[in-house]
Design a protein around this motif. Sequence first.
Motif, short mmCIF file in Angstrom:
data_model
loop_
_atom_site.label_atom_id
_atom_site.label_comp_id
_atom_site.label_asym_id
_atom_site.label_seq_id
_atom_site.Cartn_x
_atom_site.Cartn_y
_atom_site.Cartn_z
N LEU B 159 -14.31 17.21 3.20
CA LEU B 159 -15.51 17.80 2.58
C LEU B 159 -15.74 19.23 3.05
CD1 LEU B 159 -17.77 17.40 0.66
CD2 LEU B 159 -19.11 16.32 2.46
N LEU B 160 -15.53 19.45 4.36
CA LEU B 160 -15.78 20.77 4.93
C LEU B 160 -14.82 21.81 4.37
CD1 LEU B 160 -17.70 22.05 6.93
CD2 LEU B 160 -16.07 21.56 8.74
N SER B 161 -13.52 21.47 4.38
CA SER B 161 -12.54 22.46 3.91
C SER B 161 -12.65 22.65 2.41
CB SER B 161 -11.13 22.03 4.31
OG SER B 161 -10.68 20.95 3.52
N GLY B 162 -13.03 21.58 1.68
CA GLY B 162 -13.21 21.73 0.25
C GLY B 162 -14.32 22.70 -0.07
N THR B 163 -15.38 22.67 0.76
CA THR B 163 -16.47 23.62 0.58
C THR B 163 -15.98 25.04 0.81
OG1 THR B 163 -18.01 21.92 1.32
CG2 THR B 163 -18.81 24.18 1.33
N GLY B 164 -15.12 25.20 1.82
CA GLY B 164 -14.54 26.51 2.09
C GLY B 164 -13.73 27.01 0.91
N LEU B 165 -12.93 26.11 0.33
CA LEU B 165 -12.12 26.49 -0.83
C LEU B 165 -13.00 26.88 -2.01
CD1 LEU B 165 -9.14 24.00 -1.09
CD2 LEU B 165 -9.09 26.45 -0.67
N ARG B 166 -14.07 26.11 -2.18
CA ARG B 166 -15.01 26.37 -3.26
C ARG B 166 -15.59 27.78 -3.15
NH1 ARG B 166 -17.56 24.77 -7.80
NH2 ARG B 166 -18.26 22.69 -7.22
N ILE B 167 -15.93 28.17 -1.91
CA ILE B 167 -16.48 29.51 -1.70
C ILE B 167 -15.40 30.57 -1.93
CG2 ILE B 167 -17.55 31.03 0.01
CD1 ILE B 167 -18.76 28.43 1.25
N ALA B 168 -14.18 30.28 -1.46
CA ALA B 168 -13.08 31.22 -1.68
C ALA B 168 -12.85 31.43 -3.18
CB ALA B 168 -11.80 30.70 -1.03
N TYR B 169 -12.93 30.34 -3.95
CA TYR B 169 -12.78 30.43 -5.40
C TYR B 169 -13.88 31.31 -6.00
CZ TYR B 169 -13.27 28.65 -10.24
OH TYR B 169 -13.40 28.52 -11.60
N SER B 170 -15.10 31.12 -5.55
CA SER B 170 -16.21 31.92 -6.08
C SER B 170 -16.06 33.39 -5.73
CB SER B 170 -17.54 31.40 -5.55
OG SER B 170 -17.70 30.05 -5.89
N VAL B 171 -15.52 33.66 -4.53
CA VAL B 171 -15.31 35.05 -4.13
C VAL B 171 -14.23 35.68 -5.01
CG1 VAL B 171 -14.43 36.52 -2.29
CG2 VAL B 171 -16.15 34.79 -1.77
#
Lengths: 294, 460
Positions: B159-171
């Motif tokens: 869940l934690l790393s998925g959130t990181g990926l999600r933010i990277a995608y948005s950036v």
Amino acid sequence: MSGDAEQRATVRIAVALGATTVSALALAVVYLTGGQTQLEGIFLAIALGGLGYALVVAARGLLPQGPFTEDRHPLASTPDDIAAVAHDFEAVYDKGRYDEAESAEGLARRRLIGRMFAGAVGALGVAALFPIASLGPRPGNKLFRTQWRKGSRVVSDQGEPVKASDLDVGEIIAVFPEGHVGSADSQTLLIRLSETPVTTRPGRETWGPAGYVAYSKVCTHAGCPVGLYQQAIERLLCPCHQSTFEVSTGATPVFGPATRPLPQLPLMVDAHGYLCAQRDFDQPIGPGFWNRDR
Amino acid sequence: MPIDDVIRGLDRRLGLARFARTALNKVFPDHWSFMIGEIALYCLVVLIATGAYLTFFYVPDARQVVYHGSYAPLDGVTMSAAYQSTLQLSFDVRAGLLMRQIHHWAALLFVGAILVHLLRIFFTGAFRKPRELNWVIGLSLFLLALGNGFTGYSLPDDLLSGTGLRIAYSVLLSIPLVGTWLAFLVFGGEFPSNDIIPRLFVIHVLVIPALIVGLLTLHLAMLVRQKHTQFPGPGRRETNVVGSKLWPTFTAKTLGLFFFVFSVCAAIGGLFQINPIWLYGPFDPSAVSAGSQPDWYIGWLEGALRLMPPWELRLAGFEIPNPFFPGVLLPGITFTVMFLWPWIEARLSKDHDDHHLLDRPRDRPRRTALGVGVLTFYLVLFLAGGNDVIAAHLGLSINSVTFAFRALVFVLPLVAAFVTYRLCHELARRDPSDASPLAVLERTSQGAYVEAEPDREPVD
């Protein structure tokens, strides 16, 4: 180096290497008897540390200490060397018959060949870039639409349709369009604000039947699920970067980096009392992108 | 003796003796700060060794499976095959958890050692001519290390790393003109996609490591060619290097350091839990936990995203979204300026000479103050990445903590730079070693004292 000091160093090295040997064996025993992470770590650390300690004691106590000096020579080449390299490199113009190469015609021919090589390799390079496009689909209108359609029934994350009578005032649940439970871009927050229809903004008079409002759960800042509802002050908080949205006024951002409200889903109640979407969100959900308003 | 035969046989075929002698006699300065780069190097060795082991068990597959393993709390939970294989590696593979934790700790240490090494190079002026190119290579290695840290952190698909990926995608999505295309190409479509996990895996275990090993080879080859810098001191000049020879003393010391680094990684990897993905749960695009912090080296970016006021640019119907500024522009400017720094400083100081003797930071008050100021700026951003944790611990509202950080991120660097500048001047003024000696006396073999030329190169 006095003999005494050397003897002390030798003793230390012997003890360290002994510790390494014992720990290595212990490590093997721990592994064979089922393994235990903490013990494995400790024995591995002692075994490696013993080797390190022995080497450092040897380096400091038994090996030449110096200091030694090495001369530094100029890094740049001499003009003669550079001239010689330049001369040899220009052999590209020399086909054994220097006369022809020196002639304007010979030079032009070689220049032409050089340019053709550059052009050919360049063309190949450009062609090789095209397969990159296979890595992903065109964005198309995927960022502009979700799975919500006209009349989509609102269902819980268990797939249960939600009736207008199901939630008490103040309650909040995550909902999806029927048939698309778990859909990342369609995840929506359903909040009951009152017993009577609510209007969050002018023009949204029919969007909040029976006191229900529905907002996209995807934060308009960086796309995290807006997961925290502060019921007493009717605010939604995104736990990632703390963007805060005022629920009663159309989820307008009141704190944090988000610049846009959470899009609101127009709701209606169907003939059987179930909550449905009037249509998809009227704008793209989630984080911004350059042509979002197009 | 068989080894002797082997060596002679090799030499008959390759003629290595002269080269070997030069190599064995290479001199390495003894200053402790030169070990920091070595620590990074040895972390890399540990990372490659443990990482190779992990690849034998990890499954880079985002397809959904139902877990029935030995970790009971997640029994029956739907998760990706990647997450499942990480659970199995942690609970069912003997020594698997140790390897995973050593790998993660070594990665944190790796990036940390690179950063400290970089600071050492900066504050002592080791990047100056003729070493500008190696500064650029070193910075590229730093970027690659950050990239590999982030990709590796994302692989377990929790869940934690998925959130990181999600933010990277948005950036990525926020980049003007190409953002949407770029995000779709990298992720294989709209987030969340099943393609990203196997892609990150190949990038993490092949693409970036190959680049790192290649550039590192160049980094070290250039170091050997240009020889080490050294601090000024008795007998040390621009024209020499003073220290230990590669063989045997330096070899023993540096091998010892390798084993110490590995030992520390093993100790913390065995004793201190890190990234307990089973507590976070599998990635679910509609879930997130508060108090989500990335690994430390991404913290400054996370902090910048959190502190950014709600601004965006709208021009002629197009928009530049908010995450672009802290997520793309800030790191872009940061690294561009860092890459160009050797040339910027040479132009500002009008100093285009070769330098092999290092500066003491206090002797360069302006550079040191600038470095401390910039470092403070990123440190405040890093702390701001934990603003929710800080607010919870201090019992303050998240809003006031964020407002305070928004002010501190500009005030503290200025204060730190000013204090550093004054401190440098004060230290330089008080430092007796900087006072030039009136005379240096030498005792002759007859017992007489004569005045000798000072042996030391003057500092600056």
